[in-house]
Enzyme design. Structure first.
Site, short mmCIF file in Angstrom:
data_model
loop_
_atom_site.label_atom_id
_atom_site.label_comp_id
_atom_site.label_asym_id
_atom_site.label_seq_id
_atom_site.Cartn_x
_atom_site.Cartn_y
_atom_site.Cartn_z
N LYS A 1 -6.53 -7.98 -8.91
CA LYS A 1 -7.81 -8.22 -8.24
C LYS A 1 -8.76 -7.06 -8.47
O LYS A 1 -8.35 -5.89 -8.48
CB LYS A 1 -7.56 -8.43 -6.74
CG LYS A 1 -8.76 -8.99 -6.00
CD LYS A 1 -8.38 -9.33 -4.56
CE LYS A 1 -9.58 -9.89 -3.79
NZ LYS A 1 -9.23 -10.22 -2.40
N LYS B 1 -12.04 -1.51 -5.49
CA LYS B 1 -12.76 -0.23 -5.40
C LYS B 1 -11.85 0.94 -5.72
O LYS B 1 -12.32 2.01 -6.11
CB LYS B 1 -13.35 -0.05 -4.00
CG LYS B 1 -14.43 -1.04 -3.64
CD LYS B 1 -14.97 -0.79 -2.23
CE LYS B 1 -14.01 -1.25 -1.17
NZ LYS B 1 -14.57 -1.12 0.19
N LYS C 1 0.81 -1.22 0.00
CA LYS C 1 0.00 0.00 0.00
C LYS C 1 0.84 1.27 0.00
O LYS C 1 0.39 2.31 -0.49
CB LYS C 1 -0.94 0.01 1.21
CG LYS C 1 -2.09 -0.98 1.09
CD LYS C 1 -3.06 -0.82 2.25
CE LYS C 1 -4.26 -1.75 2.10
NZ LYS C 1 -5.25 -1.57 3.16
#
Length: 342
Positions: free
Chosen positions: A205, A208, A121
């Site tokens: 994947k 959102k 991240k």
């Protein structure tokens, strides 16, 4: 020498999703479908909107309450029954944060540094990342342990965090000589729909956070939008193979076949038996029709629920009250064992 006591409490299930962006097909097939089935297991289920996790990254505070309602509505539209499961906002149960501090003092820095999601991240910008994004796996451990959850539905990418939860629980029980206080929570790795990939890149994947809305099917998309997105989904020029083995090295084809199988409650082998040898010009319309048929009731129910936010708030409040009721004695005992006054 007698064996150390083991946990002997009731079976409980805990899971949650971040209220950031619209939930999508991957969330539905990879989590919600499984959550609904788990309601029939006989265990007490707790499904929260993890808004405390959401603020570890830049966010709009004014939009967060509405996002929590949206996630709760999506849970219910997907089949989670508030009469059988507690649906609530994580921040409405202060015990999560209180227990997280105790567990941070049990967890070890080296354990946290091994968490791959922090690296994924933050990338090369980790020096500017919030401390929250570094320590949020400990908050996740508190989310689980504060209810003495015995089972946690997770995707493969969260399995490492559940292993950390087990390590933290074991260390706490060893440090404070309270064997059997917490269960060693077991993962429930979701089934066929776990790895729903991006419609624009079969190696990533469905997410959102992807900047392209065409990469995902949102649970708020109408029928025309679903058809359009599937029509535009990336494919390769070859027809579908005659066997599942032929999908190897073809990530986009494999993804679309997997989506069809998950929506239809079938295997990839069954899908290939029906469509093998056909081109995507035939397969995509069939997939679009199936997706619309399966998701239209979910979208309709979501829209109905969002039309009455006061009812959603009532459900969230009732869920939070039950969650606080279960969490309070667990936190109180953990605080007592840690030596806190009062």
């Amino acid at each position: 020498m007698t064996d150390a006591p083991t946990y002997s409490g009731p079976e409980r299930i805990l899971s949650g999703m971040q209220p950031t962006g619209n939930l999508h097909l991957g969330n539905y097939l990879g989590a919600l479908v499984n959550w609904v089935k788990l309601q029939d297991r006989g265990a007490e289920c707790f499904y929260c909107a993890v808004d405390m996790h959401a603020i570890t990254m830049p966010n709009d505070p004014g939009a967060l309450p509405g996002a929590v309602r949206s996630v709760a509505a999506a849970y219910m539209a997907g089949g989670v029954d508030p009469k059988r499961s507690s649906i609530f906002a994580q921040s409405a149960v202060p015990a999560h944060a209180e227990l997280a501090w105790i567990l941070q003092c049990v967890a070890r820095l080296g354990w946290m540094e091994r968490m791959t999601q922090f690296k994924d991240k933050t990338g090369s910008d980790r020096e500017r990342a919030s401390v929250g994004i570094f320590t949020y796996p400990v908050l996740m451990a508190a989310d689980i342990l504060v209810y003495k959850a015995t089972h946690v539905p997770v995707g493969q990418d969260q399995k490492q965090h559940l292993e950390l939860t087990r390590d933290i629980a074991a260390r706490f029980m060893r440090d404070y000589d309270c064997a059997g206080f917490w269960p060693m929570p077991d993962p429930i790795i979701e089934g066929a729909g776990t790895r729903i990939m991006s419609l624009k890149d079969g190696s990533k994947k469905m997410s959102k956070s992807d900047p392209s809305d065409l990469s995902r099917i949102n649970l708020t998309d109408d029928a025309d939008t679903i058809v359009r997105k599937i029509k535009k989904a990336k494919t390769d020029p070859e027809p579908l193979p005659d066997s599942v083995e032929g999908l190897k090295g073809r990530p986009e084809a494999d993804n679309l076949v997997g989506i069809f199988a998950a929506l239809n409650g079938a295997t990839k082998e069954a899908v290939i038996a029906e469509f093998g040898g056909q081109g995507f010009g035939a397969f995509k319309p069939a997939l679009a029709d199936l997706a619309v048929a399966k998701l239209a009731p979910v979208v309709d129910e979501y829209n109905r629920l969002m039309g009455d936010p006061t009812d959603i708030d009532r459900i969230l409040q009732a869920g939070a009250e039950r969650a606080r009721e279960v969490a309070a004695p667990v936190l109180a005992e953990a605080k007592r064992m840690a030596g806190f006054w009062g």
